[in-house]
Design an enzyme around this catalytic site. Structure first.
Site, mmCIF file in Angstrom:
data_model
loop_
_atom_site.group_PDB
_atom_site.id
_atom_site.type_symbol
_atom_site.label_atom_id
_atom_site.label_comp_id
_atom_site.label_asym_id
_atom_site.label_seq_id
_atom_site.Cartn_x
_atom_site.Cartn_y
_atom_site.Cartn_z
ATOM 1 N N ASP A 110 -2.820 -4.990 12.240
ATOM 2 C CA ASP A 110 -2.205 -6.589 11.907
ATOM 3 C C ASP A 110 -3.578 -7.523 11.983
ATOM 4 O O ASP A 110 -4.649 -7.093 12.736
ATOM 5 C CB ASP A 110 -1.371 -6.783 13.289
ATOM 6 C CG ASP A 110 -0.097 -5.763 13.262
ATOM 7 O OD1 ASP A 110 -0.103 -5.629 12.001
ATOM 8 O OD2 ASP A 110 0.454 -5.921 14.448
HETATM 9 N N1 URA Z 1 0.797 -1.391 16.137
HETATM 10 C C1 URA Z 1 1.073 -2.673 16.054
HETATM 11 O O1 URA Z 1 1.852 -3.302 16.267
HETATM 12 N N2 URA Z 1 -0.065 -3.399 15.272
HETATM 13 C C2 URA Z 1 -1.277 -2.892 14.783
HETATM 14 O O2 URA Z 1 -2.124 -3.533 14.157
HETATM 15 C C3 URA Z 1 -1.295 -1.493 15.011
HETATM 16 C C4 URA Z 1 -0.344 -0.639 15.490
#
Ligand code: URA
Length: 238
Positions: A110
């Protein structure tokens, strides 16, 4: 292989641009300037310098990047700078089957997640690493809004149901690391998986950092925004 082809295959531009780089004296091989675009070299482990930048021939490029917060893993980001802007042009321009492809991220993090991100132009490697059958463990350091409890840890290990799948998803390991932080090991890669699992047990992710993929740790000396090539030993750890 012809020197202009070596540069082309490593992402230094079209064959014409690569020939120009050589002819204009911008390329050194084995410490000597080379001005003949057609000069032949064995590319295996070849060291060369282009416009002052040292490169080693890589049949396929495997890169680790310390992804900083505020970057998107997309090539065409919608709101934040792309992680690809942190890589030098040759890694983004490596050709594949005649088209510019460059390295691609192995899965995505993310925008606000930091830590270990792998990128490569080896499609089979991306497929293997992303395969649900392979169960490559990934370790996330999670900072929570509310305190962590033994019951919460047990629920994450037993499995929680997310909204898009009735089958529960389990953490392979879950270790509290402080009053409101834990290390979570996952072997799947569902969309926003950590954030959704933590929400399912009544807490909230305040910060998320991926510290490990398989046996490969993010090196302490790789600062946010920095990248380096994976060595053969690194690859063996995956
Ligand atoms: N899980 C999440 O919620 N975000 C990420 O970036 C990676 C794994």
């Amino acid at each position: 292989m012809r020197l202009e082809d070596i540069l082309y295959r490593q992402g230094f531009g079209t064959r014409r641009v690569c020939a120009g780089l050589v002819q204009q004296g911008h390329v050194h091989v084995a410490g000597a300037v080379q001005t003949e675009a057609g000069a032949l070299f064995d590319p295996q482990d070849l060291l060369f310098v282009v416009q002052g930048q040292a490169w080693t021939w890589q049949e396929k490029a495997y890169v680790m990047l310390h992804k900083p917060a505020g970057t998107e893993c997309s090539q065409k980001p919608s709101a934040w700078p792309s992680v690809y802007t942190l890589l030098p042009a040759p890694l983004r321009q490596r050709p594949q089957k005649g088209a510019v492809q460059g390295v691609q991220a192995v899965g995505r993090l993310d925008q606000d997640t930091t830590g270990l991100l792998l990128l490569t132009d080896d499609g089979a490697f991306i497929h293997r690493m992303s395969s649900p059958k392979k169960h490559v463990p990934k370790v996330y350091q999670v900072t929570l809004r509310h305190p962590v409890s033994a019951q919460m840890v047990q629920r994450l290990l037993d499995g929680v149901v997310l909204d898009d799948d009735p089958r529960p998803v389990r953490a392979a390991a879950c270790e509290p690391t402080g009053p409101s932080s834990l290390d979570l090991t996952l072997t799947e890669g569902k969309y926003h998986q950590v954030k959704r699992m933590i929400a399912a047990v009544g807490n909230r992710v305040e910060a998320l950092h991926r510290s490990q993929i398989g046996g490969l740790h993010l090196p302490a000396d790789l600062a946010p925004g920095q990248w380096r090539m994976l060595s053969a030993q690194d690859l063996a750890l995956l």
